[in-house]
Design a protein around this motif. Sequence first.
Motif, PDB file in Angstrom:
ATOM      1  N   ASP A  39      11.773   4.041  -0.910  1.00 22.92           N
ATOM      2  CA  ASP A  39      11.284   3.766  -2.263  1.00 22.92           C
ATOM      3  C   ASP A  39      12.237   2.828  -3.001  1.00 22.92           C
ATOM      4  N   LYS A  40      11.689   2.037  -3.877  1.00 14.97           N
ATOM      5  CA  LYS A  40      12.451   1.165  -4.782  1.00 14.97           C
ATOM      6  C   LYS A  40      13.335   0.162  -4.062  1.00 14.97           C
ATOM      7  N   GLN A  41      12.968  -0.189  -2.837  1.00 20.94           N
ATOM      8  CA  GLN A  41      13.657  -1.273  -2.139  1.00 20.94           C
ATOM      9  C   GLN A  41      12.623  -2.033  -1.309  1.00 20.94           C
ATOM     10  N   TRP A  42      12.952  -3.217  -0.905  1.00 20.51           N
ATOM     11  CA  TRP A  42      12.088  -3.984  -0.017  1.00 20.51           C
ATOM     12  C   TRP A  42      12.165  -3.371   1.371  1.00 20.51           C
ATOM     13  N   LYS A  43      11.081  -3.510   2.130  1.00 17.15           N
ATOM     14  CA  LYS A  43      10.999  -2.938   3.457  1.00 17.15           C
ATOM     15  C   LYS A  43      10.447  -3.963   4.445  1.00 17.15           C
ATOM     16  N   VAL A  44      11.028  -3.995   5.625  1.00 18.69           N
ATOM     17  CA  VAL A  44      10.489  -4.746   6.750  1.00 18.69           C
ATOM     18  C   VAL A  44      10.011  -3.672   7.712  1.00 18.69           C
ATOM     19  N   ILE A  45       8.705  -3.610   7.932  1.00 18.80           N
ATOM     20  CA  ILE A  45       8.143  -2.585   8.814  1.00 18.80           C
ATOM     21  C   ILE A  45       7.511  -3.276  10.011  1.00 18.80           C
ATOM     22  N   ASN A  46       8.036  -2.954  11.194  1.00 23.55           N
ATOM     23  CA  ASN A  46       7.614  -3.587  12.429  1.00 23.55           C
ATOM     24  C   ASN A  46       6.938  -2.577  13.345  1.00 23.55           C
ATOM     25  N   HIS A 110       0.208   5.054   3.323  1.00 17.78           N
ATOM     26  CA  HIS A 110       1.036   5.067   2.112  1.00 17.78           C
ATOM     27  C   HIS A 110       1.146   3.673   1.496  1.00 17.78           C
ATOM     28  N   PHE A 111       1.324   2.652   2.343  1.00 23.87           N
ATOM     29  CA  PHE A 111       1.504   1.282   1.853  1.00 23.87           C
ATOM     30  C   PHE A 111       0.234   0.446   1.967  1.00 23.87           C
ATOM     31  N   ILE A 124       6.211  -7.188   5.334  1.00 27.52           N
ATOM     32  CA  ILE A 124       7.257  -7.184   4.320  1.00 27.52           C
ATOM     33  C   ILE A 124       6.630  -6.591   3.070  1.00 27.52           C
ATOM     34  N   ILE A 125       7.262  -5.533   2.570  1.00 28.00           N
ATOM     35  CA  ILE A 125       6.741  -4.770   1.435  1.00 28.00           C
ATOM     36  C   ILE A 125       7.789  -4.791   0.335  1.00 28.00           C
ATOM     37  N   ASP A 126       7.352  -5.071  -0.885  1.00 26.45           N
ATOM     38  CA  ASP A 126       8.317  -5.160  -1.988  1.00 26.45           C
ATOM     39  C   ASP A 126       8.715  -3.786  -2.506  1.00 26.45           C
ATOM     40  N   VAL A 131       2.333  -4.876  -0.214  1.00 28.26           N
ATOM     41  CA  VAL A 131       2.484  -5.720   0.966  1.00 28.26           C
ATOM     42  C   VAL A 131       2.539  -7.171   0.503  1.00 28.26           C
ATOM     43  N   ARG A 132       3.631  -7.834   0.830  1.00 28.14           N
ATOM     44  CA  ARG A 132       3.825  -9.231   0.422  1.00 28.14           C
ATOM     45  C   ARG A 132       3.614 -10.207   1.562  1.00 28.14           C
ATOM     46  N   ALA A 133       3.753  -9.735   2.809  1.00 29.84           N
ATOM     47  CA  ALA A 133       3.537 -10.619   3.961  1.00 29.84           C
ATOM     48  C   ALA A 133       3.191  -9.797   5.193  1.00 29.84           C
TER      49      ALA A 133
END
Length: 154
Positions: A39-46, A110-111, A124-126, A131-133
């Motif tokens: 939470d409250k951070q950017w995430k790279v989910i692969n 969730h996202f 990439i999730i802000d 979802v930003r990308a």
Amino acid sequence: MFKRIMAVVAVAATLLLAGCGNDYGVDQHGQKIPSERLDKQWKVINYWAEWCGPCRIEIPELNSLEQQLQGQSVGVFGVNFDGLQGKELSDASAAMGITFTVLAQDPADHFDLPRSEALPVTYIIDEKGKVRAQMLGEQTAAGVLAKIKELRGH
């Protein structure tokens, strides 16, 4: 009096359940993942799988990316495409050489991640959970880092 007690119990139950809203389950080692990690951070989910050739090439890049992003409010997380759990997930993660956190519980709902039929796929999730990308195919640490910088406006 009974109604008041029931109201207090209902409020207490709601507050307790609200604290469980961002439960991300456990990682590939069976360790609980606290909500502060995502939470409250950017995430790279692969999303990856053992049978995915490009995933095998990409994993070292993501391991490197995780190291480069330390202290920058961006986390790198993996999700096994085949939904492996427990020892199977731990063994597969080790076999792939993954050093970043692998989520045993798929965060797609969730996202609101779109389902991809192709692997590997990286999202990439802000910090607000948007979802930003969506990046299809094998990625490099430099490429993902550049995309994050672009999206964050740096």
